[in-house]
Design an enzyme around this catalytic site. Sequence first.
Site, mmCIF file in Angstrom:
data_model
loop_
_atom_site.group_PDB
_atom_site.id
_atom_site.type_symbol
_atom_site.label_atom_id
_atom_site.label_comp_id
_atom_site.label_asym_id
_atom_site.label_seq_id
_atom_site.Cartn_x
_atom_site.Cartn_y
_atom_site.Cartn_z
ATOM 1 N N LEU A 28 0.667 -1.303 0.114
ATOM 2 C CA LEU A 28 0.072 -0.130 -0.039
ATOM 3 C C LEU A 28 0.870 1.284 0.075
ATOM 4 O O LEU A 28 1.389 1.567 0.958
ATOM 5 C CB LEU A 28 -0.953 0.015 1.271
ATOM 6 N N THR A 29 1.035 2.025 -0.858
ATOM 7 C CA THR A 29 1.345 3.158 -1.046
ATOM 8 C C THR A 29 0.822 4.262 -0.291
ATOM 9 O O THR A 29 -0.432 4.214 -0.640
ATOM 10 C CB THR A 29 1.593 3.719 -2.697
ATOM 11 N N ALA A 60 5.141 -0.021 -2.397
ATOM 12 C CA ALA A 60 6.029 -0.019 -3.469
ATOM 13 C C ALA A 60 7.370 0.952 -3.239
ATOM 14 O O ALA A 60 7.172 2.013 -2.770
ATOM 15 C CB ALA A 60 5.282 0.348 -4.630
ATOM 16 N N HIS A 178 7.854 -6.111 -8.502
ATOM 17 C CA HIS A 178 6.502 -5.410 -8.600
ATOM 18 C C HIS A 178 6.287 -5.427 -10.457
ATOM 19 O O HIS A 178 7.013 -4.466 -10.764
ATOM 20 C CB HIS A 178 6.304 -4.139 -8.381
ATOM 21 N N ALA A 180 3.034 -5.685 -11.906
ATOM 22 C CA ALA A 180 1.839 -5.593 -11.954
ATOM 23 C C ALA A 180 1.572 -3.956 -12.296
ATOM 24 O O ALA A 180 2.458 -3.071 -12.232
ATOM 25 C CB ALA A 180 1.024 -5.983 -10.732
ATOM 26 N N HIS A 181 0.222 -3.892 -12.483
ATOM 27 C CA HIS A 181 -0.440 -2.423 -12.540
ATOM 28 C C HIS A 181 0.057 -1.538 -13.490
ATOM 29 O O HIS A 181 -0.133 -0.110 -13.170
ATOM 30 C CB HIS A 181 -0.384 -1.919 -10.951
ATOM 31 N N TYR A 183 3.034 -0.641 -14.291
ATOM 32 C CA TYR A 183 4.337 -0.077 -14.219
ATOM 33 C C TYR A 183 5.589 -0.527 -15.063
ATOM 34 O O TYR A 183 5.329 -1.397 -16.122
ATOM 35 C CB TYR A 183 4.672 -0.032 -12.813
ATOM 36 N N ARG A 230 4.613 -9.953 -8.154
ATOM 37 C CA ARG A 230 3.471 -9.726 -8.277
ATOM 38 C C ARG A 230 2.945 -9.340 -9.756
ATOM 39 O O ARG A 230 3.649 -8.708 -10.367
ATOM 40 C CB ARG A 230 2.915 -8.311 -7.554
ATOM 41 N N ARG A 270 -10.919 -6.806 -12.595
ATOM 42 C CA ARG A 270 -12.193 -6.012 -11.693
ATOM 43 C C ARG A 270 -13.025 -6.833 -11.401
ATOM 44 O O ARG A 270 -13.453 -7.870 -12.375
ATOM 45 C CB ARG A 270 -12.249 -4.652 -12.486
ATOM 46 N N GLY A 300 -10.555 -6.870 -3.955
ATOM 47 C CA GLY A 300 -11.926 -7.063 -3.895
ATOM 48 C C GLY A 300 -12.289 -8.090 -2.785
ATOM 49 O O GLY A 300 -13.606 -8.287 -2.542
HETATM 50 C C1 LIG Z 1 -3.909 3.440 -1.209
HETATM 51 C C2 LIG Z 1 -3.459 2.218 -1.887
HETATM 52 C C3 LIG Z 1 -2.299 2.077 -2.309
HETATM 53 C C4 LIG Z 1 -1.729 0.916 -3.228
HETATM 54 N N1 LIG Z 1 -0.436 0.744 -3.433
HETATM 55 C C5 LIG Z 1 0.067 -0.268 -3.918
HETATM 56 C C6 LIG Z 1 1.351 -0.548 -4.060
HETATM 57 O O1 LIG Z 1 2.359 0.264 -3.622
HETATM 58 N N2 LIG Z 1 1.824 -1.563 -4.774
HETATM 59 C C7 LIG Z 1 0.904 -2.588 -5.365
HETATM 60 O O2 LIG Z 1 1.243 -3.639 -5.916
HETATM 61 N N3 LIG Z 1 -0.413 -2.342 -5.015
HETATM 62 C C8 LIG Z 1 -0.776 -1.264 -4.439
HETATM 63 N N4 LIG Z 1 -2.308 -0.982 -4.399
HETATM 64 C C9 LIG Z 1 -3.009 -2.042 -4.657
HETATM 65 C C10 LIG Z 1 -3.469 -2.974 -3.481
HETATM 66 O O3 LIG Z 1 -2.243 -3.747 -2.933
HETATM 67 C C11 LIG Z 1 -4.560 -4.073 -3.655
HETATM 68 O O4 LIG Z 1 -4.303 -5.122 -4.794
HETATM 69 C C12 LIG Z 1 -5.703 -3.285 -4.095
HETATM 70 O O5 LIG Z 1 -6.180 -2.376 -3.035
HETATM 71 C C13 LIG Z 1 -7.200 -4.343 -4.132
HETATM 72 O O6 LIG Z 1 -7.102 -5.072 -2.897
HETATM 73 P P1 LIG Z 1 -8.418 -4.431 -1.888
HETATM 74 O O7 LIG Z 1 -9.605 -4.782 -2.726
HETATM 75 O O8 LIG Z 1 -8.002 -5.561 -0.705
HETATM 76 O O9 LIG Z 1 -8.077 -3.366 -1.481
HETATM 77 C C14 LIG Z 1 -2.732 0.168 -3.555
HETATM 78 C C15 LIG Z 1 -3.921 0.266 -3.163
HETATM 79 C C16 LIG Z 1 -4.459 1.195 -2.462
HETATM 80 C C17 LIG Z 1 -5.947 1.482 -2.131
#
Ligand SMILES: Cc1cc2nc3c(=O)[nH]c(=O)nc-3n(C[C@H](O)[C@H](O)[C@H](O)COP(=O)(O)O)c2cc1C
Length: 370
Positions: A28-29, A60, A178, A180-181, A183, A230, A270, A300
């Site tokens: 969680l960033t 991250a 990392h 994923a997502h 990057y 990831r 999603r 989720g």
């Molecule tokens: C505030 C916030 C910061 C996040 N930062 C990162 C991160 O640094 N690295 C990462 O891989 N995913 C990050 N995510 C994604 C989460 O790790 C997670 O996959 C996402 O919140 C979905 O899971 P949840 O439904 O349990 O929240 C972030 C999500 C949130 C809400």
Amino acid sequence: MEAHQIPLLKPHKMGSFNLSHRIVLAPLTRSRSFGNIPQPHAILFYSQRTTRGGLLISEATGVSDTAQGYPRTPGIWTEEQVEAWKPIVKAVHDKGGVFICQLWHVGRVSSHVYQPNGQAPISSTDKPIRPQIHHDGTVEEYSTPRRLRTDEIPLIVNDFRVAARNAIEAGFDGVEIHAAHGYLLEQFLKDGANDRTDEYGGSLENRCRFILEIVEKVVDEIGAGRVGIRLSPFSDLMECGDSNPDALGVHMVQSLNKYNLLYCHITEPRMTFNEGKLELPHRLHEMRRVFQGTFITASGYGREEGNKVVEEGYTDLVAYGRLFLANPDLPRRFELNAPLNKYDRATFYTPDPIVGYTDYPFLQPSLDSN
Ligand SMILES: Cc1cc2nc3c(=O)[nH]c(=O)nc-3n(C[C@H](O)[C@H](O)[C@H](O)COP(=O)(O)O)c2cc1C
């Protein structure tokens, strides 16, 4: 409220780590690391979320001075950063937690203001991403990236290797690469972003090459038993989608098997609406079947869905992001089936070292009487 052994609270052996339950703190960033240096207030954030034998993944963490694209995110490429992580990691270890550092490079999800000498961000491509509109209506602009030359790629691989060594030096139990997502690593992996014509573009094998080179070098440096990864094959975040995510996901985990990694952590697609009800797509069956190591799923999940997927063997562990952010004692609340605090999106990324960060309440003693 009953306290019985729910599937999420069963132990799991992950490599050499004896995890006491299946509830993982997702990365969680939190944008509270001034000057890219982890701050003392992170000690409380992480230790609040530590349980004996619980697994935590850090926010991250940048591998180099070109890795940043957001305000106040921590790094692990300088000695000062390594020293700053040490008391945070120690606090987690003092409470018996297992702590993994997520290694990150944003690639083109950046702007020249975050880059050394105001240079262009680097990527697999020179295609920019369009401005993104945040939930609060603010607009994030990204700079046109500079396509990495083939001969520069080993330098980035090396940044990950050195960052992994630094993470171990800081005391972390391992690293999560990392990939994923949207990057940098995904900008190579997915055909929606990778338009290269060298050996890092085109075929699926070529697009996986960069990530596998990083995995190999990091494994050589710190040992496979300390390396997780990831992936998010189904996401299209930051304009990084793939035309065949099922094939990509399976090919990737198949290729990873030979390294005997500690774990593979996959973000679900999603949630979808089915007859008016939000449903988790559960698209990871095949990747789970193929991957020969600890499997973590995320995105989720709540208590009920988490118990279900562990019970069914769909995954070994479940990572929780927003619920863990807002409930420092999430495993205890799940155990008791206690009510949960609601998360406040407005303070996810604000710089306050307390508000929205370490001030989410623990269960009241009257509710936690067991
Ligand atoms: C505030 C916030 C910061 C996040 N930062 C990162 C991160 O640094 N690295 C990462 O891989 N995913 C990050 N995510 C994604 C989460 O790790 C997670 O996959 C996402 O919140 C979905 O899971 P949840 O439904 O349990 O929240 C972030 C999500 C949130 C809400």
